[in-house]
Motif scaffolding. Sequence first.
Motif, PDB file in Angstrom:
ATOM      1  N   ILE A  51      -0.825  -9.054  -6.819  1.00  0.00           N
ATOM      2  CA  ILE A  51      -0.181  -8.638  -5.571  1.00  0.00           C
ATOM      3  C   ILE A  51       1.339  -8.642  -5.714  1.00  0.00           C
ATOM      4  O   ILE A  51       1.925  -9.552  -6.303  1.00  0.00           O
ATOM      5  N   THR A  52       1.983  -7.614  -5.152  1.00  0.00           N
ATOM      6  CA  THR A  52       3.443  -7.506  -5.205  1.00  0.00           C
ATOM      7  C   THR A  52       4.092  -8.339  -4.109  1.00  0.00           C
ATOM      8  O   THR A  52       3.425  -8.841  -3.207  1.00  0.00           O
ATOM      9  N   ASP A  53       5.425  -8.436  -4.157  1.00  0.00           N
ATOM     10  CA  ASP A  53       6.142  -9.196  -3.132  1.00  0.00           C
ATOM     11  C   ASP A  53       6.220  -8.431  -1.814  1.00  0.00           C
ATOM     12  O   ASP A  53       6.758  -8.941  -0.833  1.00  0.00           O
ATOM     13  N   ALA A  54       5.633  -7.232  -1.786  1.00  0.00           N
ATOM     14  CA  ALA A  54       5.494  -6.501  -0.527  1.00  0.00           C
ATOM     15  C   ALA A  54       4.090  -6.680   0.054  1.00  0.00           C
ATOM     16  O   ALA A  54       3.739  -6.057   1.057  1.00  0.00           O
ATOM     17  N   GLY A  55       3.273  -7.524  -0.589  1.00  0.00           N
ATOM     18  CA  GLY A  55       1.923  -7.764  -0.107  1.00  0.00           C
ATOM     19  C   GLY A  55       0.954  -6.640  -0.419  1.00  0.00           C
ATOM     20  O   GLY A  55      -0.058  -6.490   0.251  1.00  0.00           O
ATOM     21  N   LYS A  56       1.230  -5.843  -1.468  1.00  0.00           N
ATOM     22  CA  LYS A  56       0.362  -4.727  -1.840  1.00  0.00           C
ATOM     23  C   LYS A  56      -0.346  -5.010  -3.160  1.00  0.00           C
ATOM     24  O   LYS A  56       0.147  -5.744  -4.001  1.00  0.00           O
ATOM     25  N   LEU A  57      -1.515  -4.391  -3.328  1.00  0.00           N
ATOM     26  CA  LEU A  57      -2.301  -4.578  -4.536  1.00  0.00           C
ATOM     27  C   LEU A  57      -1.734  -3.732  -5.668  1.00  0.00           C
ATOM     28  O   LEU A  57      -1.680  -2.511  -5.571  1.00  0.00           O
ATOM     29  N   ALA A  58      -1.329  -4.392  -6.765  1.00  0.00           N
ATOM     30  CA  ALA A  58      -0.752  -3.697  -7.914  1.00  0.00           C
ATOM     31  C   ALA A  58      -1.757  -3.496  -9.033  1.00  0.00           C
ATOM     32  O   ALA A  58      -1.565  -2.633  -9.892  1.00  0.00           O
ATOM     33  N   GLY A  59      -2.826  -4.292  -9.057  1.00  0.00           N
ATOM     34  CA  GLY A  59      -3.798  -4.168 -10.131  1.00  0.00           C
ATOM     35  C   GLY A  59      -4.991  -5.068  -9.903  1.00  0.00           C
ATOM     36  O   GLY A  59      -5.000  -5.927  -9.026  1.00  0.00           O
ATOM     37  N   VAL A  60      -6.029  -4.855 -10.745  1.00  0.00           N
ATOM     38  CA  VAL A  60      -7.277  -5.610 -10.674  1.00  0.00           C
ATOM     39  C   VAL A  60      -7.495  -6.314 -12.008  1.00  0.00           C
ATOM     40  O   VAL A  60      -7.505  -5.668 -13.065  1.00  0.00           O
ATOM     41  N   ILE A  61      -7.674  -7.630 -11.988  1.00  0.00           N
ATOM     42  CA  ILE A  61      -7.863  -8.419 -13.206  1.00  0.00           C
ATOM     43  C   ILE A  61      -9.185  -8.041 -13.868  1.00  0.00           C
ATOM     44  O   ILE A  61     -10.235  -8.046 -13.236  1.00  0.00           O
TER      45      ILE A  61
END
Length: 405
Positions: free
Chosen positions: A323-333
């Motif tokens: 999760i980014t510092d904007a609260g958005k999903l950046a990727g999936v582990i």
Amino acid sequence: MAHWFDKIAKGFVITWATLVSFAFPQLDTKQSPVPLLPVPPLETPRATATRTDTSEKTQSDTATTSTETTTTLTHTLPEKEPATESYVPEKIENPADEKSNLEIDRAPVIPQKSWSDINTDSKSAIFNILCTSNFGGVFKPASGTGIIINGDGVVLTAAHVGQFFLLKDYPTKGSVVCTARTGSPAKNEYELELVYLPPEWIEHNLTNITDENPQGTGEYDFAILKIVRRIDRSSKELLPHPFPHLPLISPDKIPQVGTILLQSAYPAGFLGGVITNLSLYNASALTTVNQLFTFGTSTQAVDLFGLEGTILAQKGSSGGAVITDAGKLAGVIVTSTVGTRTDERTLRALTIGHIDRTLFNRSGHHLADILDETNPTAFAKLSYEFNTYVAPQLTAALIKSIEKR
């Protein structure tokens, strides 16, 4: 900072679907790993920060109870991150798709919200997926993580978690049951259905479901699920609408090396079967992007990014959120390198761009299309076509592979 570590694991990449000792025999899968190519134009210097934690934790130190993990997080997530050096955005050309030119998504110096708030807000969109069998056989319980990505209850996870949905009626109808478990400790809450996973992942990983230490690169390793009802069918409580969810970053943006991100999942690598079933807690940790990768040889599209090791570098974190510092999903582990301790391992996460490109190339639908709550046509078409024409063939291929072993 307590969640930053100096060592990066070296070794093969291991695919994670947590196979905890419970009611079935041990699973055993193996896949030949394909080398990942780093993206040369993106090898910019890492942003520097002062590290104050010089202690080294052993694996036994990190294998604490889930309750302790959650408590530690509360004290280690800072309200604001220290300023980091900024860089000039770069562009990389992708001749295969003019629309997929990537602009590096630089994290702002000051987070839009504190990491503690982002962590708290995101937990309601992240849940444990536990798959069990009523008849034993080749399966042990498999534990992973799922992320709700729109208000209708659409979910992202790893394909090596989603593959268990293909075997729900093997060897008999209703044999394998996968449930969404929410909260800390995780408790049964929702029933899930498989909407889509890339056929290529099954084709390339047919023995993954029965290997104890499967190997892979993470390519195509994602699945789309849908929350369909409450497990307690006698409950009069309706499904939430909208579901709490994590919005996605734009598919044409990626986190740059040195960016600070938040990981959140349900790791279970150090826990026994009973604890996983009754006392599994969500865990979160700050980490730093340390590598960028591509699966292609003719393009420079970024498909995967590496993350420095944290307490989440355990089985069970598959499908977890970055999760980014904007609260958005950046990727999936999806994968991890080998390491004796969690801080020696490097987690790897699929980019939203890789998921979007793969989905569009195979189905003709972009992520934005199937997540559009005002027009459910694309989602319904994707689910119908996959489950009617594709899923039965993938199920047959998996069963054939299992029965050969």
